[in-house]
Design a protein around this motif. Structure first.
Motif, PDB file in Angstrom:
ATOM      1  N   PRO A   1       0.827  -1.199   0.000  1.00 27.53           N
ATOM      2  CA  PRO A   1       0.000   0.000   0.000  1.00 27.53           C
ATOM      3  C   PRO A   1       0.866   1.257   0.000  1.00 27.53           C
ATOM      4  O   PRO A   1       1.922   1.287   0.627  1.00 27.53           O
ATOM      5  CB  PRO A   1      -0.803  -0.117   1.302  1.00 27.53           C
ATOM      6  N   GLY A   2       0.394   2.264  -0.715  1.00 23.16           N
ATOM      7  CA  GLY A   2       1.103   3.540  -0.766  1.00 23.16           C
ATOM      8  C   GLY A   2       0.125   4.687  -0.887  1.00 23.16           C
ATOM      9  O   GLY A   2      -1.026   4.506  -1.293  1.00 23.16           O
TER      10      GLY A   2
ATOM     11  N   ILE B   1      -3.215  -0.172  -3.219  1.00 21.69           N
ATOM     12  CA  ILE B   1      -2.283  -1.291  -3.242  1.00 21.69           C
ATOM     13  C   ILE B   1      -1.591  -1.269  -4.599  1.00 21.69           C
ATOM     14  O   ILE B   1      -2.251  -1.196  -5.643  1.00 21.69           O
ATOM     15  CB  ILE B   1      -3.017  -2.628  -3.023  1.00 21.69           C
ATOM     16  N   VAL B   2      -0.265  -1.318  -4.570  1.00 18.38           N
ATOM     17  CA  VAL B   2       0.540  -1.216  -5.788  1.00 18.38           C
ATOM     18  C   VAL B   2       1.353  -2.495  -5.956  1.00 18.38           C
ATOM     19  O   VAL B   2       1.960  -2.987  -5.008  1.00 18.38           O
ATOM     20  CB  VAL B   2       1.491   0.005  -5.709  1.00 18.38           C
TER      21      VAL B   2
ATOM     22  N   LEU C   1      -7.466   1.600  -1.099  1.00 19.88           N
ATOM     23  CA  LEU C   1      -7.381   1.060   0.243  1.00 19.88           C
ATOM     24  C   LEU C   1      -7.615   2.199   1.228  1.00 19.88           C
ATOM     25  O   LEU C   1      -7.147   3.323   1.010  1.00 19.88           O
ATOM     26  CB  LEU C   1      -5.985   0.453   0.449  1.00 19.88           C
ATOM     27  N   ASP C   2      -8.336   1.909   2.346  1.00 24.19           N
ATOM     28  CA  ASP C   2      -8.542   2.963   3.336  1.00 24.19           C
ATOM     29  C   ASP C   2      -7.229   3.230   4.081  1.00 24.19           C
ATOM     30  O   ASP C   2      -6.351   2.367   4.173  1.00 24.19           O
ATOM     31  CB  ASP C   2      -9.662   2.594   4.315  1.00 24.19           C
TER      32      ASP C   2
ATOM     33  N   LYS D   1      -1.951   1.957   6.629  1.00 25.95           N
ATOM     34  CA  LYS D   1      -0.936   2.212   7.657  1.00 25.95           C
ATOM     35  C   LYS D   1      -0.626   0.955   8.459  1.00 25.95           C
ATOM     36  O   LYS D   1       0.537   0.689   8.780  1.00 25.95           O
ATOM     37  CB  LYS D   1      -1.391   3.352   8.569  1.00 25.95           C
ATOM     38  N   GLN D   2      -1.649   0.171   8.791  1.00 22.42           N
ATOM     39  CA  GLN D   2      -1.417  -1.078   9.523  1.00 22.42           C
ATOM     40  C   GLN D   2      -0.544  -2.028   8.705  1.00 22.42           C
ATOM     41  O   GLN D   2       0.373  -2.658   9.233  1.00 22.42           O
ATOM     42  CB  GLN D   2      -2.747  -1.753   9.865  1.00 22.42           C
ATOM     43  N   THR D   3      -0.837  -2.129   7.436  1.00 25.94           N
ATOM     44  CA  THR D   3      -0.064  -3.022   6.570  1.00 25.94           C
ATOM     45  C   THR D   3       1.376  -2.540   6.433  1.00 25.94           C
ATOM     46  O   THR D   3       2.325  -3.339   6.512  1.00 25.94           O
ATOM     47  CB  THR D   3      -0.726  -3.127   5.187  1.00 25.94           C
TER      48      THR D   3
END
Length: 101
Positions: free
Chosen positions: A6-7, A47-48, A57-58, A63-65
Motif C-alpha cells: 500500500p502507498g 495497493i501497488v 485502500l482505506d 498504515k497497519q499493513t
C-alpha cells in the motif's frame, strides 16, 4: 520478492498519455501507473504491485499493513538498494569473508 504494497498518492501527472503518480510507501517514493484506478486522487491509498495501482485502500488498513511490513523488514527487502541487499545476503549467507566459494 515482489509484494503488493500500500502507498499514498502524493501527486498525479499525465506522462505521454498515461496517468502516473508519485506514491509514498512508508518513506520510499516511486512512480506508479494509475491506469487501473483512473479516479484515484492525491492523498488516497492504493495497493501497488509491479508499478501499477491495483486497488483503493482505506488509510487505516494501509498504515497497519505498512507498519507490519516494516516490522518484518519487508519494505527494505522490496525497496532497498538491490546491490546492498545482495552484499548483505552474501555476508550472512556464506559466513562472511572467507566463506564457502
Amino acid at each position: 520478492m515482489c509484494l503488493a504494497v500500500p502507498g499514498r498518492v502524493l501527486d498525479i501527472a499525465d506522462k505521454d498519455g498515461t496517468r502516473m503518480a508519485t506514491v509514498d510507501f512508508g518513506g520510499v517514493q516511486k512512480e506508479v501507473c494509475l491506469e487501473y484506478l483512473p479516479d484515484l486522487r492525491v492523498g488516497e491509498y492504493a495497493i501497488v504491485h509491479v508499478g501499477f495501482a491495483l486497488q483503493r485502500l482505506d488509510e487505516e488498513s494501509a498504515k497497519q499493513t505498512l507498519e507490519l511490513f516494516a516490522e518484518l523488514g519487508m519494505l527494505q527487502e522490496e525497496f532497498g538498494d538491490p546491490w546492498e541487499l545482495a552484499a548483505d545476503a552474501a555476508d550472512g549467507g556464506d559466513g562472511g569473508e572467507g566463506g564457502p566459494r
